[in-house]
Design a protein around this motif. Structure first.
Motif, PDB file in Angstrom:
ATOM      1  N   THR A  49       0.842  -1.197   0.000  1.00 34.01           N
ATOM      2  CA  THR A  49       0.000   0.000   0.000  1.00 34.01           C
ATOM      3  C   THR A  49       0.879   1.250   0.000  1.00 34.01           C
ATOM      4  N   PRO A  50       0.637   2.190  -0.895  1.00 29.05           N
ATOM      5  CA  PRO A  50       1.430   3.430  -0.892  1.00 29.05           C
ATOM      6  C   PRO A  50       1.293   4.168   0.436  1.00 29.05           C
ATOM      7  N   TYR A  51       2.409   4.640   0.957  1.00 26.58           N
ATOM      8  CA  TYR A  51       2.373   5.383   2.211  1.00 26.58           C
ATOM      9  C   TYR A  51       1.487   6.624   2.093  1.00 26.58           C
ATOM     10  N   SER A  52       1.460   7.221   0.898  1.00 24.30           N
ATOM     11  CA  SER A  52       0.659   8.424   0.709  1.00 24.30           C
ATOM     12  C   SER A  52      -0.829   8.127   0.883  1.00 24.30           C
ATOM     13  N   TYR A  54      -2.152   5.742   2.912  1.00 25.26           N
ATOM     14  CA  TYR A  54      -2.382   5.569   4.350  1.00 25.26           C
ATOM     15  C   TYR A  54      -2.318   6.913   5.058  1.00 25.26           C
ATOM     16  N   ASN A  55      -1.386   7.771   4.637  1.00 25.49           N
ATOM     17  CA  ASN A  55      -1.264   9.087   5.249  1.00 25.49           C
ATOM     18  C   ASN A  55      -2.510   9.928   4.995  1.00 25.49           C
ATOM     19  N   SER A 120      -7.490  14.779  -2.540  1.00 27.51           N
ATOM     20  CA  SER A 120      -6.393  13.810  -2.469  1.00 27.51           C
ATOM     21  C   SER A 120      -6.455  12.801  -3.614  1.00 27.51           C
ATOM     22  N   GLN A 121      -7.658  12.458  -4.064  1.00 23.89           N
ATOM     23  CA  GLN A 121      -7.762  11.483  -5.150  1.00 23.89           C
ATOM     24  C   GLN A 121      -7.476  12.098  -6.515  1.00 23.89           C
ATOM     25  N   GLY A 125      -3.653  11.770  -6.441  1.00 25.59           N
ATOM     26  CA  GLY A 125      -3.646  10.391  -6.911  1.00 25.59           C
ATOM     27  C   GLY A 125      -3.848   9.344  -5.839  1.00 25.59           C
ATOM     28  N   VAL A 126      -4.409   9.718  -4.703  1.00 23.94           N
ATOM     29  CA  VAL A 126      -4.681   8.761  -3.626  1.00 23.94           C
ATOM     30  C   VAL A 126      -5.836   7.848  -4.044  1.00 23.94           C
TER      31      VAL A 126
END
Length: 244
Positions: A49-52, A54-55, A120-121, A125-126
């Motif tokens: 999972t990308p840290y970004s 989760y952040n 964020s999405q 790109g979250v």
């Protein structure tokens, strides 16, 4: 009832014009999300999972801990101090009016959370795997914060102290979740960092949902819901005593 409903558009307008809240609960999170997205770009957790991502989840839920301060502010002004005499002279149910402020404040906080998700999405790109479930958890967190802040405003006559308590509520659970540094390893801190922490419950519920662990996701969300029901009863009792 209709008289109370007629005040809702005015309440929402007051909330939208509270620029300090917009800065603290929308602009500041956007800046932090952007900053951490740049730093964590390309980094992934052990499960890929990308840290970004989760952040972003953590950030959106963290700021819901502070959403109830707007509700506390308007209830304090309208029902406890400045506008109290004027409001009590009006022919409508004061408890229902307080409830309408709480629901408007909760909805306002949820909308800000959705705006953060959207930003964020589509800008950072979250990947939000389940918008509906995340919004549900945001709603629970926002409602819980509103209830807790109304309890503080009702039980503590010194408004500045009530504000400090609301800050302790928000910052305290962030610290206990271990987001800044690890907490001591003992039974009390383990509980306050897991099932006794609304932030941790919400984060874990969302992550469990994204991994397909629906039973655990619902279990943790239902703990939040149970806390809301219990504290809502406390809020009713404390609020009615304060308004006498």
């Amino acid at each position: 009832m209709m008289r109370v409903l007629s005040t809702i558009p005015f309440t929402m307008l007051r909330l939208a014009r509270n620029y300090i809240v917009l800065i603290l609960l929308l602009l500041v999170p956007i800046v932090l999300l952007t900053f951490f997205s740049l730093i964590l770009s390309g980094m992934k957790t052990e499960d890929g999972t990308p840290y970004s991502d989760y952040n972003a989840l953590t950030m959106v839920l963290v700021f819901q801990l502070f959403g109830g301060t707007t509700v506390m502010h308007f209830i304090h002004i309208d029902l406890f101090t400045v506008n109290r005499m004027r409001m009590f002279a009006l022919p409508f149910n004061k408890t229902m009016y307080a409830f309408s402020i709480m629901m408007c404040g909760t909805l306002f906080s949820v909308v800000l959370g959705i705006l953060l998700m959207t930003y964020s999405q589509f800008v950072l790109g979250v990947a939000w795997h389940s918008w509906g479930w995340v919004i549900y958890l945001i709603s629970l967190m926002s409602l819980l914060s509103s209830i807790v802040c109304v309890i503080f405003a009702s039980l503590v006559k010194n408004y500045k102290l009530a504000e400090r308590l609301s800050e302790i509520y928000g910052v305290g659970f962030v610290l206990l979740a271990g987001l800044f540094f690890p907490m001591p390893k003992n039974g009390l801190f383990d509980f306050l960092g897991s099932y006794g922490n609304p932030l941790t419950l919400a984060i874990r519920s969302v992550t469990d949902r994204s991994r397909g662990n629906l039973s655990e996701a619902w279990f943790q969300a239902n703990i939040l819901l149970a806390a809301i029901v219990i504290l809502f009863i406390v809020m009713l009792v404390a609020g009615r005593r304060r308004m006498r």
